[in-house]
Scaffold this motif. Sequence first.
Motif, short mmCIF file in Angstrom:
data_model
loop_
_atom_site.label_atom_id
_atom_site.label_comp_id
_atom_site.label_asym_id
_atom_site.label_seq_id
_atom_site.Cartn_x
_atom_site.Cartn_y
_atom_site.Cartn_z
N VAL A 41 41.54 31.13 38.58
CA VAL A 41 41.22 32.72 38.14
C VAL A 41 40.07 32.67 37.34
CG1 VAL A 41 42.26 34.52 36.40
CG2 VAL A 41 43.73 33.07 37.59
N TYR A 42 39.07 33.51 37.50
CA TYR A 42 37.82 33.83 36.90
C TYR A 42 37.75 34.98 36.22
CZ TYR A 42 35.99 30.08 39.85
OH TYR A 42 35.80 28.90 40.57
N LEU A 43 37.22 34.91 34.86
CA LEU A 43 36.80 35.97 33.97
C LEU A 43 35.48 36.11 33.72
CD1 LEU A 43 37.85 38.41 32.02
CD2 LEU A 43 38.18 36.73 30.16
N VAL A 44 34.83 37.30 34.43
CA VAL A 44 33.59 37.53 34.19
C VAL A 44 33.19 38.60 33.54
CG1 VAL A 44 31.65 37.79 35.82
CG2 VAL A 44 33.52 36.36 36.56
N THR A 45 32.73 38.48 32.39
CA THR A 45 32.10 39.59 31.51
C THR A 45 30.72 40.23 31.98
OG1 THR A 45 31.20 38.44 29.74
CG2 THR A 45 33.41 38.81 29.73
N GLY B 133 25.58 40.00 36.40
CA GLY B 133 27.12 39.73 36.60
C GLY B 133 27.46 40.12 37.80
N ALA B 134 27.22 41.42 38.21
CA ALA B 134 27.64 41.91 39.64
C ALA B 134 27.18 41.01 40.74
CB ALA B 134 27.07 43.17 39.89
N ASN B 135 25.99 40.57 40.81
CA ASN B 135 25.51 39.49 41.55
C ASN B 135 26.55 38.31 41.58
OD1 ASN B 135 22.89 40.19 43.44
ND2 ASN B 135 22.81 41.23 41.26
N TYR B 136 26.78 37.76 40.56
CA TYR B 136 27.86 36.71 40.45
C TYR B 136 28.98 36.68 40.77
CZ TYR B 136 30.07 32.56 38.79
OH TYR B 136 30.91 31.41 38.83
N VAL B 137 29.57 37.89 40.76
CA VAL B 137 31.06 38.28 41.47
C VAL B 137 30.90 38.27 42.85
CG1 VAL B 137 32.63 40.13 41.73
CG2 VAL B 137 31.73 39.82 39.41
N HIS B 138 29.86 38.70 43.56
CA HIS B 138 29.65 38.94 44.83
C HIS B 138 29.40 37.43 45.27
CE1 HIS B 138 29.27 43.30 45.97
NE2 HIS B 138 28.65 43.25 44.71
N PHE B 139 28.67 36.71 44.58
CA PHE B 139 28.26 35.31 44.95
C PHE B 139 29.87 34.33 44.98
CE2 PHE B 139 27.82 31.01 43.51
CZ PHE B 139 26.70 30.37 44.68
N ALA C 80 37.04 41.25 36.56
CA ALA C 80 35.60 41.56 36.03
C ALA C 80 35.92 42.48 34.99
CB ALA C 80 34.95 42.39 37.50
N VAL C 81 35.25 42.31 34.05
CA VAL C 81 35.29 43.00 32.53
C VAL C 81 33.88 43.74 32.46
CG1 VAL C 81 35.78 42.68 30.19
CG2 VAL C 81 36.92 41.43 31.64
N ASP C 82 33.74 44.88 32.08
CA ASP C 82 32.25 45.56 31.59
C ASP C 82 33.09 46.75 30.75
OD1 ASP C 82 30.05 46.96 31.68
OD2 ASP C 82 29.35 45.36 33.03
N TYR C 83 32.19 47.28 29.83
CA TYR C 83 32.47 48.57 29.18
C TYR C 83 31.56 49.58 29.72
CZ TYR C 83 28.52 48.50 25.80
OH TYR C 83 27.17 48.83 25.53
N ILE C 84 30.85 49.28 30.73
CA ILE C 84 30.25 50.41 31.39
C ILE C 84 29.32 51.06 30.36
CG2 ILE C 84 30.10 52.19 33.07
CD1 ILE C 84 31.22 49.66 34.13
N ASP D 295 31.57 48.12 44.24
CA ASP D 295 32.09 48.82 45.58
C ASP D 295 32.68 47.98 46.60
OD1 ASP D 295 32.43 51.21 43.92
OD2 ASP D 295 30.55 52.06 44.87
N GLN D 296 31.61 47.02 47.17
CA GLN D 296 31.93 46.16 48.31
C GLN D 296 33.08 45.20 47.86
OE1 GLN D 296 28.46 44.30 49.68
NE2 GLN D 296 27.37 46.42 49.82
N VAL D 297 33.38 44.99 46.80
CA VAL D 297 34.49 43.88 46.44
C VAL D 297 35.62 44.63 45.56
CG1 VAL D 297 32.90 41.87 46.77
CG2 VAL D 297 33.00 43.02 44.52
N ARG D 298 35.44 45.95 45.47
CA ARG D 298 36.60 46.52 44.39
C ARG D 298 38.05 46.25 44.75
NH1 ARG D 298 35.85 50.57 40.74
NH2 ARG D 298 37.50 50.49 39.41
N GLU D 299 38.11 45.99 46.20
CA GLU D 299 39.65 45.72 46.49
C GLU D 299 40.15 44.14 46.27
OE1 GLU D 299 40.18 47.07 50.46
OE2 GLU D 299 40.00 49.15 49.96
N ARG D 300 39.06 43.47 45.99
CA ARG D 300 39.16 41.95 45.88
C ARG D 300 39.37 41.47 44.42
NH1 ARG D 300 35.22 39.27 49.81
NH2 ARG D 300 36.28 37.26 49.04
N ILE D 301 39.07 42.56 43.46
CA ILE D 301 38.93 42.11 41.94
C ILE D 301 39.81 42.91 41.20
CG2 ILE D 301 36.34 41.27 42.31
CD1 ILE D 301 35.64 43.90 40.90
N SER D 302 40.02 42.56 39.95
CA SER D 302 40.91 43.38 38.86
C SER D 302 39.75 43.69 38.07
CB SER D 302 41.89 42.32 38.42
OG SER D 302 42.78 41.80 39.21
N PHE D 303 39.51 45.13 37.96
CA PHE D 303 38.50 45.67 37.03
C PHE D 303 39.16 45.99 35.62
CE2 PHE D 303 35.83 49.04 35.33
CZ PHE D 303 34.44 48.18 34.95
#
Length: 355
Positions: A3-7, A14-20, A32-36, A46-54
């Motif tokens: 389980v990875y927590l990426v802020t 950060g987005a590039n690392y999530v894809h990687f 995936a954590v972000d306060y936008i 968007d390309q990985v949205r179904e594979r992560i928990s935002f």
Amino acid sequence: MAVYLVTGAAGFIGANYVHFLLEQEPDAQVIAVDYIGVAGNVANLDQVRERISFEKADIADFAAMAAIYRQHRPDFVVNFAAESHNDRAILGPSSFMRSNALGAQVMLECSRLMPVKSHLHISTIEVYGELPTAEEWFTERSPLNAKTPYSAAKAAGDQMVRAYMATYSDMNIRLTHCANNFGPYQLPEKLIPLAVTHVLRGRKIPVYGDGLQSRDWLHVADHCSAVHQVLHAELDPISRRPRQQIPDGCRSSTSPPATRSRTWRLRASWRSSSVWIPRSGSSMSRTARTTTAATSSTRRNSRPNSGGDRPGSSSPRWRRRCAGTATTVTGGRPCWPTKVNSRSTGDSCRPAARR
């Protein structure tokens, strides 16, 4: 399943690392954590949205982050979240101090109270200030010399990370410093995308000051690869790490004497899209402090110094030994670097034989 927590996961790096990460470990569970904020764009995921928990949350909000830790119980934490634009920091420094300093401390505290296997804090070479004209790049021994609200806030976060390293020896904390990144998902206000978009629109490229400034650049894909290597590097507890002499070929010309910890430096070149990383199984320090700096086409491999063939010597034999060596080891077992690029893995870089 790890389980990875990426802020800062909706931001540029950060987005590039999530894809990687999902390419490297398709079965990984990614939080995936972000306060936008200004730099965050959830569309980057968007390309990985179904594979992560935002999770939309502010890393400086302890209650919110503690709830995320308790819910997901991460194994690995990578903290990319930061306010990172110098010009914006001049207009509103308070938000930079909150995210970059307080946010770093909140993340560390959550990892202390709800232990994780590895906690990696991402910093920047901006904390070292301006590079002296006599130096070619920053090293681990470069003093902190922040001169802007942004870099000062990042330096404050770095100091908190080091304080946790020293105070809570049971925590597995790692710290990296990278050069300027470029690549997909970068905001158009940054230098390279700004210059490219101006050219495409037939506009003049803005020149800052007298135009003589020099900056180091690192492709974000190389940075993500290096971050993942640091996150999973095999480390021994500091108390178990013996003091040993390091072979000359493995010691940088700027290395201090052997100490209780070792320091890892990564360099990457945007020309070759390559990064220096330690070979699999190499031993690293708990601090795993990393300075990522771009190399130039002509590398100065030694510093004038009396002392024959000692590190720092200007002798030809020492220059041959140092050529190509991009890893600094300041204690413990030697760590030979291996050059990795997008196409193939090179041979280990070992000391050159005497001639």
